[in-house]
Design a protein around this motif. Structure first.
Motif, PDB file in Angstrom:
ATOM      1  N   UNK A  77       0.829  -1.212   0.000  1.00 30.66           N
ATOM      2  CA  UNK A  77       0.000   0.000   0.000  1.00 30.66           C
ATOM      3  C   UNK A  77       0.863   1.261   0.000  1.00 30.66           C
ATOM      4  N   UNK A 146     -10.029  -2.494   0.064  1.00 29.13           N
ATOM      5  CA  UNK A 146      -8.960  -3.441  -0.284  1.00 29.13           C
ATOM      6  C   UNK A 146      -7.595  -2.914   0.110  1.00 29.13           C
ATOM      7  N   UNK A 147      -7.550  -1.871   0.959  1.00 29.44           N
ATOM      8  CA  UNK A 147      -6.312  -1.238   1.400  1.00 29.44           C
ATOM      9  C   UNK A 147      -5.547  -0.596   0.261  1.00 29.44           C
ATOM     10  N   UNK A 148      -6.231  -0.255  -0.829  1.00 35.38           N
ATOM     11  CA  UNK A 148      -5.542   0.415  -1.934  1.00 35.38           C
ATOM     12  C   UNK A 148      -5.607   1.922  -1.722  1.00 35.38           C
ATOM     13  N   UNK A 149      -4.545   2.599  -2.055  1.00 40.10           N
ATOM     14  CA  UNK A 149      -4.517   4.056  -2.012  1.00 40.10           C
ATOM     15  C   UNK A 149      -5.364   4.586  -3.164  1.00 40.10           C
TER      16      UNK A 149
END
Lengths: 329, 467
Positions: A77, A146-149
């Motif tokens: 991430x 989804x813990x995506x930036x």
């Protein structure tokens, strides 16, 4: 203690080591053209970090690799989210590393001039951007489920993070000046000492503002205490610098940087990457971590070898403990 | 191009570029350490002068290796974040071990070696460069263990709930049968590069300036060429073993290396083939019967699986899709790796022959001096392109397709920015580095017999090893 906590502490230690150590060589890199009035002085200034800067930089490689191994989600991430700042940091470190190695390989003023400029830029850029990056880690960034930036580059340039960047630069400049005063002689030493006093004041104001803001964002009792200790250590270092007690001054800035980084990590824990969108999307030490087997093997290996590394790196500083004199021109 | 293609190009460019410096570093530091040991043992001044001369060339080179290595570590997370999420538990461990056991050792002791000439006792100073040698070897081992895991995943289990591979046995990863053959192959190949570099520089001096430091460069020529020859034997043996392991764990790669579409028993090795553009039909070829069977299986009559039957088998195993790598690319890089590598060994042998028993090298030999260091380097590069493209379409063989590893949140604009940025920067640095290398080579042994600085804490002169 949970192994995830152990590894959170280990990562915090690696970053602390990195900023304490590379902090002064970044500082020297930003300063040596200002402080060194002629080639022998500049060369003397560079020689003070010559034997150690490469080893200092490995602390960063280690922080990256350990994060990859112990907290793959955090690594993924952070590195994909902070894409452009990291790209610029890499450019800075590449340019700087090459220039440090190459500047003395040709006896030619124009060549050295170019290398010197590369060293300055290559020290300034990473110092500034690490500050911005750490500001953003503490402040939190938009992460989806989804813990995506999911933010843009612009979001990373918020006032708090920019203040972090300036603080890092000012503190490293002061740290570097004090290191130079400790490691050189005569005129260069006197000028480094004076410069540290001047930049130290600015750095102190920035540090207090940045750390206080960080505590307001997500501090707890412990992190506030550590923050105060950092500020006291910095003040102590500056006082020692005024009194020309260079060893104590360096211990002061070293402890201040160390404590300040620790305070940021304490404030962050148990999160590793807070999400500004939804608390549920926040990456924590637990949900970012590797399996317990991986953490266990890594703990054993690190417990054996890290002390050894610190021992031989310490020996390097001992071998090169004498002050560097400016060569007669 | 989309983000995936751009990220792949970036990985290819930055990795191939990084690996121009790695083999030179690995071998040149060991050769320098050998020279310094020879000086320590014999006290002969020529070894000291060679140590300083090649040591300086080694330092110019390693600077580039180190800084380009940083990019390698960062871009796993930057461009390949889904890959990092999937493999971090397994792949991160050897990477962290590389940092902890190898990089600290290299970087710290290299500083001690550069700046410690007059400050450390001779034996301790010699020990420092051997620590750097140890560091480079460990580094190579750990990174190859990580790469080998992608070629042949072992010591893990798949955690479906977390959607990732998890380490169950670190020892299995470190003793993967692929790394056990890849490590010696890579190290020997690296020594071919370093040996050729030492020999090439020496020939150049002997031809261009036959009266200057003749004896010293004759020694260097002999040492360098001998290193190339010994290493080439090691490369051949380890390469043969590697081929057999590869056939076992990645049969498609072996089939692609040969552009072998149909299963053959026994299979012949084609030295040269002209085929149709997609590589599926041959127009003309030169073949050596039974050789491929031997390379792949160790028996002259062994069966080698063809691309078509492997494709069918993989479809059954992994579902529909193409499991073929780029065949013309694998076919030609495999051949060029072997061919160029053999050519460099031949040149080294010939150099030793024409300069035997004090004979002077003839003037036109200088034309060989320039390409000699590049030949094994080119062979190394082709080897890596072959082994990495031969694994496609997999990032982790049989587990993670390349397309699934790319960062989902990264935009193509970001990747283009860094791709263009790194490519330009690397281009400029290549010019700077080459100029500096050539300049230092041309300078020869001048300054290497200077008396040491008497004031120990003066910054050293620019011509010496320090800044």
């Amino acid at each position: 203690m949970e192994l995830t906590t152990v590894w959170f502490i280990a990562i915090a230690m690696l970053w602390t080591g990195y900023f304490v150590l590379e902090g002064f060589d970044f500082g020297v890199g930003m300063l040596f053209r200002v402080l060194g009035r002629n080639e022998p002085e500049r060369r003397a200034a560079i020689t003070t970090i010559g034997p150690v800067w490469d080893g200092n930089e490995v602390w960063l490689i280690m922080a990256g690799a350990a994060t990859f191994a112990a907290f793959p989600e955090w690594y993924a991430t952070l590195f994909s989210g902070f894409y452009l700042p990291l790209f610029l940091i890499l450019v800075g470190l590449i340019v700087r590393g090459v220039a440090l190695e190459y500047r003395g390989k040709r006896d030619d003023a124009a060549w050295r001039g170019r290398m010197d400029l590369m060293i300055t830029i290559g020290s300034l850029l990473p110092a500034l951007l690490w500050g911005v990056a750490f500001g953003n880690i503490v402040r939190g960034v938009p992460l989806d489920a989804g813990h995506e930036y999911v933010g843009s580059f612009g979001i990373l340039l918020n006032p708090f993070a920019l203040l972090g960047g300036l603080t890092f630069v000012a503190v490293f400049v002061t740290h570097g000046a004090i290191f130079l005063a400790l490691r050189t002689t005569d005129d260069l030493r006197v000028r480094a000492n004076r410069l540290a006093t001047r930049t130290g004041g600015v750095a102190a104001v920035l540090t207090i503002a940045f750390l206080a803001w960080a505590q307001a964002l997500r501090g707890d009792t412990v992190s506030v205490i550590v923050t105060i200790a950092a500020v006291v250590a910095f003040a102590g270092g500056l006082v020692a610098n005024l009194l020309r007690r260079e060893g104590w001054a360096f211990i002061g800035t070293t402890s201040a940087i160390g404590l300040a980084v620790v305070s940021l990590f304490v404030a962050l824990f148990p999160d590793v990457m807070p999400s500004t969108l939804d608390p549920g999307s926040t990456l924590t030490a637990v949900n970012a971590a590797s399996s317990s087997y991986t953490l266990k093997v890594m703990t054993i290996i690190t417990a054996i070898f890290l002390p050894l590394v610190m021992l031989y790196q310490g020996w390097t500083y001992w071998v090169f403990r004498k002050r560097v004199m400016v060569a007669a021109s | 191009m989309d983000t995936l293609d751009l990220a792949r190009w970036q990985f290819a460019i930055t990795t191939v570029y990084h690996f121009f410096f790695v083999p030179v570093t690995i071998s040149l530091v060991a050769i320098t350490a050998g020279l310094q040991t020879a000086w320590y043992r014999t006290g002969k001044e020529k070894y000291l002068r060679l140590t300083k001369f090649y040591g300086k060339l080694f330092l110019i080179n390693i600077a580039m290796g180190v800084v380009t290595g940083l990019v390698q570590e960062f871009q796993f997370g930057m461009n390949w974040s889904d890959y990092s999420r999937f493999v971090g538990d397994v792949f991160g461990a050897p990477l962290a071990l590389e940092g902890l056991l190898a990089f600290f050792l290299e970087s710290t002791f290299i500083g001690l070696w550069i700046f410690g000439w007059e400050r450390l006792p001779k034996l301790v100073h010699l020990g420092c460069i051997w620590m750097v040698v140890l560091g480079t070897q460990l580094s190579a081992y750990f990174i190859l263990a990580a790469n080998s895991w992608m070629q042949n995943p072992v010591g893990f289990r798949y955690n479906a709930a977390r959607g990732r591979a998890e380490l169950t046995d670190l020892w299995a990863v470190l003793t993967n049968k692929v790394v056990l053959v890849t490590f010696p192959h890579t190290i020997f190949a690296a020594f071919m590069v370093g040996g050729a570099f030492v020999a090439g520089v020496a020939v150049w001096h002997l031809v261009r300036r036959p009266d200057t430091d003749r004896d010293v460069f004759r020694s260097a020529l002999k040492i360098g060429a001998s290193v190339v020859l010994v290493a080439s034997v090691g490369v051949a043996i380890s390469g043969d073993l590697q081929g057999k392991v590869m056939t076992e764990v990645q049969p498609m790669k072996m089939a692609a290396a040969e552009a072998l579409y149909e299963t053959e028993k026994p299979a012949s090795f084609s030295v040269f083939t002209v085929g149709t553009l997609d590589g599926s039909k041959e127009i003309f070829s030169i073949k050596m019967p039974y050789l491929l069977s031997f390379l792949a299986t160790g028996h002259f009559g062994g069966e080698v699986k063809g691309i078509n039957s492997l494709q069918e088998a993989y479809e059954q195993l992994y579902g529909p899709g193409s499991y073929k790598p780029n065949i013309p690319l694998t076919y030609w890089t495999f051949r060029l790796m072997i061919g160029v590598g053999m050519a460099s060994a031949a040149v080294a042998l010939w150099l030793l022959w024409v300069t035997r028993r004090g004979r002077a090298p003839s003037h036109w030999l200088v034309w060989l001096a320039a390409p000699l260091p590049l030949l094994p380097l080119v062979a190394n590069t082709f080897g890596w392109i072959f082994t990495e493209t031969g694994r496609q379409p997999w990032l982790v063989f049989g587990l993670l397709p390349t397309a699934s590893g790319v960062s989902p949140s990264t935009t193509s604009g970001e990747v283009i920015t860094s791709l263009v940025g790194f490519t330009l920067l690397y281009g400029v640095l290549a010019i700077v580095e080459t100029k500096l290398l050539l300049r230092t080579i041309r300078g020869g042994l001048a300054g290497t017999d200077d008396p040491p600085d008497t004031a120990p804490d003066q910054p050293d002169k620019p011509l010496s090893l320090a800044y």
